[in-house]
Design a protein around this motif. Structure first.
Motif, PDB file in Angstrom:
ATOM      1  N   THR A 181       0.862  -1.179   0.000  1.00  0.00           N
ATOM      2  CA  THR A 181       0.000   0.000   0.000  1.00  0.00           C
ATOM      3  C   THR A 181       0.896   1.225   0.000  1.00  0.00           C
ATOM      4  OG1 THR A 181      -1.591  -1.234   1.293  1.00  0.00           O
ATOM      5  CG2 THR A 181      -1.876   1.138   1.251  1.00  0.00           C
ATOM      6  N   ASP A 197      -1.320  -1.563  -3.985  1.00  0.00           N
ATOM      7  CA  ASP A 197      -2.627  -1.813  -3.385  1.00  0.00           C
ATOM      8  C   ASP A 197      -3.310  -0.486  -3.032  1.00  0.00           C
ATOM      9  OD1 ASP A 197      -4.721  -3.220  -2.270  1.00  0.00           O
ATOM     10  OD2 ASP A 197      -3.522  -4.211  -0.737  1.00  0.00           O
ATOM     11  N   ASP A 198      -4.619  -0.513  -2.972  1.00  0.00           N
ATOM     12  CA  ASP A 198      -5.399   0.654  -2.524  1.00  0.00           C
ATOM     13  C   ASP A 198      -5.017   1.915  -3.273  1.00  0.00           C
ATOM     14  OD1 ASP A 198      -6.327  -1.147  -0.666  1.00  0.00           O
ATOM     15  OD2 ASP A 198      -5.071  -0.402   0.964  1.00  0.00           O
TER      16      ASP A 198
HETATM   17 MG    MG Z   1      -4.413  -2.236   2.137  1.00  0.00          MG
END
Ligand code: MG
Ligand code: C2E
Ligand code: MG
Ligand code: MG
Length: 270
Positions: free
Chosen positions: A149, A176-177
């Motif tokens: 992330t 991620d995200d």
């Molecule tokens: Mg995450």
């Protein structure tokens, strides 16, 4: 806590802080013990290929099976883990657990992703230690996706070097995200990424807001233009699915298809 401080009630703040840090210490000690006792385990959430609607991979998501409190979600302990530095041990623990799982399912050959704390990437030894786990278990690294992330650390020079090293070892690097928090589009150029997971916040409002839909569409187009794989997270309803289907994304991960489940149940889908 910040609010209490603003109100000028220093005493309340101090007490609360002490209470919180005591709580954090207890949590941390319990977590260390839990790692030793292997009370933390991985659940699997399938990812679905948009074109074929077939399961095309899994994300391993950690849970704590606490002897007293029952099942504890990662959101309740990962922040503390990261503040304390325990993330390094936790990440290696997760790598070992995924290797054990893949070893006992030799016929399952789809890619699997694990989540790694960006904080671990700051350490020079991390890539070596992580890679060693997969070597020990003889698991090919090219089917392992490393989800990181974006956070304050990820754009540090050390982290970029670590990510490149992971890439050289064959791991697939996943951001991620994407778009949540303090993201910056420049990450997409600076980090050695193969896959971008677009944060579920961008999906949440696409059925009620045309602007939200256009924003998601624009992000997908950018990622596609960079020749990276796109995964859309958090698709929950059939209305959302219909709209996401109209975008040319590669994969969908969301409750509309599957929730995280026990390894046996997840792999039995195949
Ligand atoms: Mg995450
Ligand atoms: P993440 O890596 O972004 O994982 C996806 C999270 O979204 C998971 O929550 C998953 O259950 C949830 N999710 C998936 N589809 C949907 C959906 O359609 N709707 C909604 N509302 N949620 C959906 P989970 O398992 O609670 O994990 C939360 C976060 O904790 C993860 O976010 C990840 O950042 C962290 N985490 C989980 N496992 C690990 C781990 O093994 N190591 C580390 N360092 N972090 C982990
Ligand atoms: Mg993830
Ligand atoms: Mg995510």
């Amino acid at each position: 806590v910040a609010k209490e401080q603003k109100r000028g009630s220093g005493e309340v703040f101090r007490e609360q802080f002490e209470h919180e840090s005591r709580h954090r210490m207890t949590l941390l000690n319990n977590l260390r013990i839990a790692l030793e006792k292997k009370e933390l385990f991985l659940m699997m959430q399938p990812k679905v290929a948009l074109k074929s609607s077939m399961v095309c991979g899994f994300e391993a998501l950690i849970r704590w099976n606490h002897p007293v409190h029952g099942l504890i979600p990662p959101t309740a302990f990962i922040p503390t883990v990261e503040k304390s530095g325990l993330n390094y041990d936790l990440d290696l623990y997760v790598a070992e657990r995924i290797c054990e799982i893949l070893q006992s399912w030799p016929q399952m050959n789809l890619p699997v992703s694990i989540n790694i704390s960006a904080n671990s990437l700051v350490h020079e030894s991390f890539v070596h230690d992580l890679h060693q786990v997969f070597q020990q278990y003889r698991i090919a690294t090219n089917r392992i996706q490393i989800e990181v992330t974006e956070n304050a650390l990820i754009h540090s020079d050390q982290s970029i070097v670590r990510l490149r090293e992971l890439r050289e070892h064959g791991f697939v690097i996943v951001l991620d995200d994407f778009g949540a928090g303090f993201s910056s589009l420049s990450y997409l150029l600076r980090l050695p990424l193969q896959v971008i997971k677009i944060d579920r916040a961008f999906v949440a409002e696409i059925t009620s807001s045309n602007q939200a839909y256009e924003l998601l569409k624009g992000i997908v187009q950018i990622v596609q233009g960079l020749q990276m794989e796109t995964v859309v997270e958090g698709v929950e309803t059939s209305e959302q699915l219909a709209l996401v289907r109209a975008l040319d994304v590669d994969q969908i991960q969301g409750f509309i298809y599957y929730k995280p489940s026990l390894v046996d149940e997840a792999f039995a889908l195949l």
